[in-house]
Design a protein around this motif. Structure first.
Motif, PDB file in Angstrom:
ATOM      1  N   PRO A   5      96.797  20.559 -80.431  1.00  0.00           N
ATOM      2  CA  PRO A   5      95.628  21.349 -80.010  1.00  0.00           C
ATOM      3  C   PRO A   5      95.947  22.832 -79.826  1.00  0.00           C
ATOM      4  O   PRO A   5      95.126  23.695 -80.168  1.00  0.00           O
ATOM      5  CB  PRO A   5      95.214  20.690 -78.692  1.00  0.00           C
ATOM      6  N   ASN A   6      97.129  23.151 -79.305  1.00  0.00           N
ATOM      7  CA  ASN A   6      97.486  24.559 -79.126  1.00  0.00           C
ATOM      8  C   ASN A   6      97.794  25.230 -80.458  1.00  0.00           C
ATOM      9  O   ASN A   6      97.490  26.416 -80.651  1.00  0.00           O
ATOM     10  CB  ASN A   6      98.667  24.688 -78.165  1.00  0.00           C
ATOM     11  N   ALA A   7      98.376  24.495 -81.392  1.00  0.00           N
ATOM     12  CA  ALA A   7      98.592  25.045 -82.732  1.00  0.00           C
ATOM     13  C   ALA A   7      97.262  25.432 -83.371  1.00  0.00           C
ATOM     14  O   ALA A   7      97.123  26.509 -83.971  1.00  0.00           O
ATOM     15  CB  ALA A   7      99.328  24.024 -83.601  1.00  0.00           C
ATOM     16  N   LYS A   8      96.275  24.575 -83.230  1.00  0.00           N
ATOM     17  CA  LYS A   8      94.958  24.859 -83.810  1.00  0.00           C
ATOM     18  C   LYS A   8      94.304  26.067 -83.140  1.00  0.00           C
ATOM     19  O   LYS A   8      93.616  26.854 -83.806  1.00  0.00           O
ATOM     20  CB  LYS A   8      94.068  23.627 -83.699  1.00  0.00           C
ATOM     21  N   LEU A   9      94.518  26.227 -81.833  1.00  0.00           N
ATOM     22  CA  LEU A   9      93.971  27.395 -81.141  1.00  0.00           C
ATOM     23  C   LEU A   9      94.557  28.688 -81.701  1.00  0.00           C
ATOM     24  O   LEU A   9      93.837  29.679 -81.895  1.00  0.00           O
ATOM     25  CB  LEU A   9      94.247  27.300 -79.645  1.00  0.00           C
ATOM     26  N   HIS A  10      95.861  28.704 -81.940  1.00  0.00           N
ATOM     27  CA  HIS A  10      96.494  29.890 -82.524  1.00  0.00           C
ATOM     28  C   HIS A  10      95.871  30.235 -83.870  1.00  0.00           C
ATOM     29  O   HIS A  10      95.521  31.393 -84.138  1.00  0.00           O
ATOM     30  CB  HIS A  10      97.990  29.638 -82.732  1.00  0.00           C
ATOM     31  N   LEU A  11      95.760  29.253 -84.726  1.00  0.00           N
ATOM     32  CA  LEU A  11      95.263  29.502 -86.076  1.00  0.00           C
ATOM     33  C   LEU A  11      93.813  29.968 -86.051  1.00  0.00           C
ATOM     34  O   LEU A  11      93.434  30.898 -86.776  1.00  0.00           O
ATOM     35  CB  LEU A  11      95.427  28.238 -86.919  1.00  0.00           C
TER      36      LEU A  11
ATOM     37  N   ASP B 208     103.588  18.788 -69.682  1.00  0.00           N
ATOM     38  CA  ASP B 208     102.128  18.653 -69.599  1.00  0.00           C
ATOM     39  C   ASP B 208     101.505  19.885 -68.947  1.00  0.00           C
ATOM     40  O   ASP B 208     100.462  20.386 -69.402  1.00  0.00           O
ATOM     41  CB  ASP B 208     101.757  17.404 -68.802  1.00  0.00           C
ATOM     42  N   LEU B 209     102.139  20.376 -67.880  1.00  0.00           N
ATOM     43  CA  LEU B 209     101.612  21.553 -67.192  1.00  0.00           C
ATOM     44  C   LEU B 209     101.686  22.784 -68.090  1.00  0.00           C
ATOM     45  O   LEU B 209     100.725  23.574 -68.165  1.00  0.00           O
ATOM     46  CB  LEU B 209     102.400  21.787 -65.900  1.00  0.00           C
ATOM     47  N   TYR B 210     102.795  22.960 -68.771  1.00  0.00           N
ATOM     48  CA  TYR B 210     102.958  24.087 -69.693  1.00  0.00           C
ATOM     49  C   TYR B 210     101.864  24.064 -70.762  1.00  0.00           C
ATOM     50  O   TYR B 210     101.236  25.089 -71.051  1.00  0.00           O
ATOM     51  CB  TYR B 210     104.345  24.007 -70.330  1.00  0.00           C
ATOM     52  N   ARG B 211     101.627  22.904 -71.351  1.00  0.00           N
ATOM     53  CA  ARG B 211     100.610  22.805 -72.405  1.00  0.00           C
ATOM     54  C   ARG B 211      99.220  23.099 -71.865  1.00  0.00           C
ATOM     55  O   ARG B 211      98.381  23.676 -72.562  1.00  0.00           O
ATOM     56  CB  ARG B 211     100.669  21.417 -73.039  1.00  0.00           C
ATOM     57  N   GLU B 212      98.977  22.711 -70.619  1.00  0.00           N
ATOM     58  CA  GLU B 212      97.688  22.994 -69.991  1.00  0.00           C
ATOM     59  C   GLU B 212      97.513  24.498 -69.760  1.00  0.00           C
ATOM     60  O   GLU B 212      96.426  25.051 -69.947  1.00  0.00           O
ATOM     61  CB  GLU B 212      97.606  22.241 -68.664  1.00  0.00           C
ATOM     62  N   MET B 213      98.588  25.175 -69.359  1.00  0.00           N
ATOM     63  CA  MET B 213      98.535  26.606 -69.082  1.00  0.00           C
ATOM     64  C   MET B 213      98.554  27.452 -70.356  1.00  0.00           C
ATOM     65  O   MET B 213      98.098  28.600 -70.357  1.00  0.00           O
ATOM     66  CB  MET B 213      99.737  26.999 -68.204  1.00  0.00           C
ATOM     67  N   TYR B 214      99.068  26.902 -71.418  1.00  0.00           N
ATOM     68  CA  TYR B 214      99.381  27.656 -72.627  1.00  0.00           C
ATOM     69  C   TYR B 214      98.203  28.454 -73.196  1.00  0.00           C
ATOM     70  O   TYR B 214      98.358  29.644 -73.522  1.00  0.00           O
ATOM     71  CB  TYR B 214      99.933  26.690 -73.676  1.00  0.00           C
ATOM     72  N   PRO B 215      97.017  27.864 -73.354  1.00  0.00           N
ATOM     73  CA  PRO B 215      95.933  28.647 -73.965  1.00  0.00           C
ATOM     74  C   PRO B 215      95.623  29.939 -73.224  1.00  0.00           C
ATOM     75  O   PRO B 215      95.318  30.966 -73.856  1.00  0.00           O
ATOM     76  CB  PRO B 215      94.744  27.676 -73.934  1.00  0.00           C
ATOM     77  N   ALA B 216      95.715  29.926 -71.904  1.00  0.00           N
ATOM     78  CA  ALA B 216      95.367  31.113 -71.120  1.00  0.00           C
ATOM     79  C   ALA B 216      96.398  32.221 -71.246  1.00  0.00           C
ATOM     80  O   ALA B 216      96.060  33.406 -71.121  1.00  0.00           O
ATOM     81  CB  ALA B 216      95.199  30.728 -69.651  1.00  0.00           C
TER      82      ALA B 216
ATOM     83  N   ALA C 131      99.181  32.283 -73.821  1.00  0.00           N
ATOM     84  CA  ALA C 131      99.935  32.458 -75.062  1.00  0.00           C
ATOM     85  C   ALA C 131      99.106  32.794 -76.288  1.00  0.00           C
ATOM     86  O   ALA C 131      99.592  33.483 -77.186  1.00  0.00           O
ATOM     87  CB  ALA C 131     100.761  31.199 -75.341  1.00  0.00           C
ATOM     88  N   VAL C 132      97.881  32.315 -76.362  1.00  0.00           N
ATOM     89  CA  VAL C 132      97.158  32.408 -77.631  1.00  0.00           C
ATOM     90  C   VAL C 132      96.815  33.858 -77.978  1.00  0.00           C
ATOM     91  O   VAL C 132      97.140  34.348 -79.069  1.00  0.00           O
ATOM     92  CB  VAL C 132      95.903  31.523 -77.610  1.00  0.00           C
ATOM     93  N   ALA C 133      96.176  34.568 -77.070  1.00  0.00           N
ATOM     94  CA  ALA C 133      95.766  35.945 -77.369  1.00  0.00           C
ATOM     95  C   ALA C 133      96.956  36.881 -77.533  1.00  0.00           C
ATOM     96  O   ALA C 133      96.861  37.902 -78.220  1.00  0.00           O
ATOM     97  CB  ALA C 133      94.843  36.463 -76.272  1.00  0.00           C
ATOM     98  N   ALA C 134      98.084  36.528 -76.926  1.00  0.00           N
ATOM     99  CA  ALA C 134      99.268  37.396 -76.967  1.00  0.00           C
ATOM    100  C   ALA C 134     100.093  37.226 -78.232  1.00  0.00           C
ATOM    101  O   ALA C 134     101.073  37.955 -78.427  1.00  0.00           O
ATOM    102  CB  ALA C 134     100.152  37.110 -75.749  1.00  0.00           C
ATOM    103  N   THR C 135      99.712  36.300 -79.092  1.00  0.00           N
ATOM    104  CA  THR C 135     100.533  35.941 -80.247  1.00  0.00           C
ATOM    105  C   THR C 135      99.933  36.481 -81.542  1.00  0.00           C
ATOM    106  O   THR C 135      98.821  36.101 -81.917  1.00  0.00           O
ATOM    107  CB  THR C 135     100.669  34.413 -80.334  1.00  0.00           C
TER     108      THR C 135
ATOM    109  N   VAL D 239      99.026  19.488 -88.566  1.00  0.00           N
ATOM    110  CA  VAL D 239      99.667  18.330 -87.957  1.00  0.00           C
ATOM    111  C   VAL D 239     100.705  18.846 -86.965  1.00  0.00           C
ATOM    112  O   VAL D 239     101.596  19.615 -87.340  1.00  0.00           O
ATOM    113  CB  VAL D 239     100.346  17.422 -89.001  1.00  0.00           C
ATOM    114  N   GLY D 240     100.583  18.448 -85.718  1.00  0.00           N
ATOM    115  CA  GLY D 240     101.504  18.913 -84.692  1.00  0.00           C
ATOM    116  C   GLY D 240     102.407  17.820 -84.166  1.00  0.00           C
ATOM    117  O   GLY D 240     102.350  16.667 -84.599  1.00  0.00           O
ATOM    118  N   ASP D 241     103.280  18.222 -83.231  1.00  0.00           N
ATOM    119  CA  ASP D 241     104.150  17.293 -82.510  1.00  0.00           C
ATOM    120  C   ASP D 241     105.176  16.609 -83.407  1.00  0.00           C
ATOM    121  O   ASP D 241     105.607  15.487 -83.121  1.00  0.00           O
ATOM    122  CB  ASP D 241     103.311  16.238 -81.769  1.00  0.00           C
TER     123      ASP D 241
END
Length: 239
Positions: free
Chosen positions: A129-135, A86-94, A96-100, A146-148
């Protein structure tokens, strides 16, 4: 269960929006459409710093594909894994997204499906939600996300959306395609090389997604358009 947010609307269903010969194609996300290693590495390092727990981020990014909790189980006690996920997923947008970045050919692969009159969907083990942020960040716009879902679980979404082809980089993606009765098209941009993907039973092996538009055009010219089940159909692998 497939996320309600990813369910096709009546106007977008394969039977109403695609011609009879138009394919519905599913794509994996990590190491198929995007090179998520830099972002995931950064997020693991941030998680390690925040929790005071050693995580070998360089090792972790060599084995992407399975669910996050599987990897976290290598670094945290079992009773902490869910909370750390849960913590990883919360931190992920800040982190991982721009770096990918997108992998070569990712946008063109989606465009090729659309040019054929078909529908493209992303089916991934990543938190939806994080998959959608990447795209969204990369300007890649599939018809559904569809995730998870991992390995055979992916078949649920592939069947619901009528996908006849599933494109991925992992042995779990081959298993998901098989379970859905879809053609397994693989790209050697993830942890497995072309020989390993063939040995695992992939129907088609491509070096990367830059080869996909040409392959799809040939596939359709050979009379394999549409969304009929591909069970038992074998195609000569292409390097």
């Amino acid at each position: 269960m497939v996320s309600p947010s990813a369910s096709p609307s009546p106007s977008a269903s394969p039977s109403s929006s695609s011609s009879p010969s138009a394919p519905t194609v599913g794509f994996d996300l990590d190491m198929t459409l995007i090179d998520s290693r830099p972002g995931i590495r950064a997020c693991y390092l941030a998680l390690a710093e925040r929790t005071g727990t050693f995580i070998d981020a360089d090792l972790a990014v060599t084995r992407l594909g399975p669910p996050l909790v599987d990897e976290l189980g290598n670094w945290f006690p079992a009773d902490r894994v869910d909370a750390m996920a849960d913590l990883y997923r919360e931190m992920y947008p800040a982190y991982a997204v721009a770096a990918t970045p997108a992998l070569p050919g990712a946008r063109e692969a989606i465009d090729a499906v659309r040019a054929a009159g078909g529908r493209a969907l992303v089916v991934t083990a990543k938190y939806e939600p994080n998959a959608k942020l990447h795209l969204a960040h990369l300007g890649i716009e599939p018809d559904a996300v569809v995730g998870d879902l991992w390995a055979e679980q992916k078949a649920e979404a592939l069947r619901e959306h009528g996908a006849s082809i599933y494109v991925g980089d992992h042995l779990g993606d081959i298993r998901g395609a098989r379970a859905a009765g879809a053609l397994s098209v693989t790209v050697a941009t993830g942890p497995y090389d072309e020989a390993a993907l063939r040995a695992a039973g992939a129907d088609v092996v491509l070096a990367d997604l830059t080869r996909f538009p040409e392959w799809l055009a040939e596939h359709r010219r050979d009379g394999h358009g549409g969304n009929s089940p591909a069970t038992g159909y074998r195609e000569a692998p292409r390097a």
